[in-house]
Motif scaffolding. Structure first.
Motif, short mmCIF file in Angstrom:
data_model
loop_
_atom_site.label_atom_id
_atom_site.label_comp_id
_atom_site.label_asym_id
_atom_site.label_seq_id
_atom_site.Cartn_x
_atom_site.Cartn_y
_atom_site.Cartn_z
N THR A 164 -56.55 -10.14 75.81
CA THR A 164 -57.87 -9.67 75.14
C THR A 164 -58.50 -8.86 76.24
O THR A 164 -58.79 -9.25 77.31
N ASP A 166 -61.96 -5.73 76.53
CA ASP A 166 -62.94 -4.89 75.84
C ASP A 166 -62.73 -3.42 76.14
O ASP A 166 -62.25 -3.18 77.27
N THR A 167 -63.14 -2.53 75.35
CA THR A 167 -63.14 -1.14 75.64
C THR A 167 -64.36 -0.36 74.92
O THR A 167 -64.99 -1.23 74.20
N GLN A 169 -64.54 1.51 72.59
CA GLN A 169 -64.25 1.69 71.24
C GLN A 169 -64.62 0.26 70.38
O GLN A 169 -64.76 0.35 69.37
N VAL A 172 -59.92 -5.66 71.93
CA VAL A 172 -58.40 -5.37 71.70
C VAL A 172 -57.76 -6.88 71.97
O VAL A 172 -58.01 -7.23 72.96
N SER A 174 -53.93 -8.03 72.35
CA SER A 174 -52.39 -7.49 72.20
C SER A 174 -51.38 -8.91 72.36
O SER A 174 -51.88 -9.80 73.23
N ALA A 222 -59.37 -1.88 61.88
CA ALA A 222 -58.69 -1.94 63.22
C ALA A 222 -57.36 -1.02 63.10
O ALA A 222 -56.65 -0.76 61.97
N GLU A 225 -51.38 -0.63 67.42
CA GLU A 225 -50.74 0.36 68.36
C GLU A 225 -49.37 -0.25 69.19
O GLU A 225 -49.38 -1.72 69.51
N ALA A 238 -50.75 -4.06 70.04
CA ALA A 238 -52.09 -4.27 70.37
C ALA A 238 -52.73 -3.97 69.00
O ALA A 238 -52.51 -2.96 68.05
N ARG A 240 -56.64 -2.95 67.91
CA ARG A 240 -57.71 -2.31 68.42
C ARG A 240 -58.65 -2.18 67.28
O ARG A 240 -58.79 -1.52 66.48
#
Length: 249
Positions: A164, A166-167, A169, A172, A174, A222, A225, A238, A240
């Protein structure tokens, strides 16, 4: 005096109608899965009762009869598994509120239900420790991704990584495995309900795992991806999440 003509937004009405129909269908799946499974539980025991009655009568169980009993067991277990998975699918988004969850706790709870086979290595890289989701949905999400990696692996050894981060946006999640991977042409198909790329006689499963993932992703707005993997093998998915799923503090 004539009343003014009332305009109806047909597009909005159509959307509402579709949403209501979808909700009614999911309610139907929930009720049927729950009620029919009570009967299937009895069927799971029926072959054993037949076998015991034959033995108590002192009659031999022929090879063909034993094979038929085992076939009955196989298909009844498969039906029971399908009903369980349909029930899990229908419960997504139900009877829960979004709360702050710890990813490590979610993973630990999932591993109690979906143990990793001996010979597999499970790694974690939890850089964003919490998320704002429904608890049942978070468990279903991790369970579905983990089960998919284990079930479709083609070796007795391998690795799975859950990470996991953070972004700007949003957070996340994966999951990455070193299995055979999923061909690009099949990557949309695998998210469909009750879809498997191999016959169920080769790999047991109802084909609901990644359908759960897509439904949860849609519910929380979400994005799913496919990330590149090292070499020609492996699957790396992933999820998101939007900023609305980010926890504060």
């Amino acid at each position: 005096m004539s009343l003014p003509e009332r305009k109806v937004d047909t597009n909005t009405s159509a959307v509402v109608s579709i949403e209501n129909a979808a909700q009614e269908f999911e309610d139907f799946i929930y009720l049927v899965s729950h009620d029919v499974r009570n009967s299937v539980r009895a069927l799971l025991e029926l072959p054993q009762w037949i076998e015991e009655d034959i033995m108590d009568a002192g009659l031999p169980i022929s090879k063909s009869l034993a094979g038929n009993i085992e076939l009955m067991n196989t298909h009844t277990r498969r039906l029971d598994r399908m009903l369980i998975d349909l029930l899990v699918y229908s419960r997504i988004g139900r009877m829960q509120e979004s709360v702050q969850l710890d990813w490590n706790t979610v993973i630990d709870t999932t591993l109690d239900q979906v143990p990793v086979p001996q010979g597999f290595e499970l790694n974690r890289e939890i850089h964003s420790p919490t998320i704002f989701l429904g608890e049942h949905d978070a468990l279903t999400l991790v369970s579905s991704l983990l089960s998919n990696s284990i079930k479709h692996h083609d070796s007795e050894t391998g690795f799975i990584k859950i990470s996991t981060h953070d972004t700007p946006q949003g957070p996340v999640l994966s999951v990455w495995d070193d299995g055979p991977g999923i061909p690009k042409k099949s990557r949309e198909k695998v998210f469909e309900v009750m879809t498997t790329l191999k016959p169920r006689d080769e790999i047991e499963g109802s084909g609901m795992g990644l359908a759960n993932v897509r439904k949860i992703a849609t519910l929380y707005k979400a994005q799913i991806e496919w990330l590149p993997t090292e070499g020609m093998r492996g699957t790396r998915i992933a999820i998101r999440f939007p900023n609305s799923c980010r926890t504060i503090g």
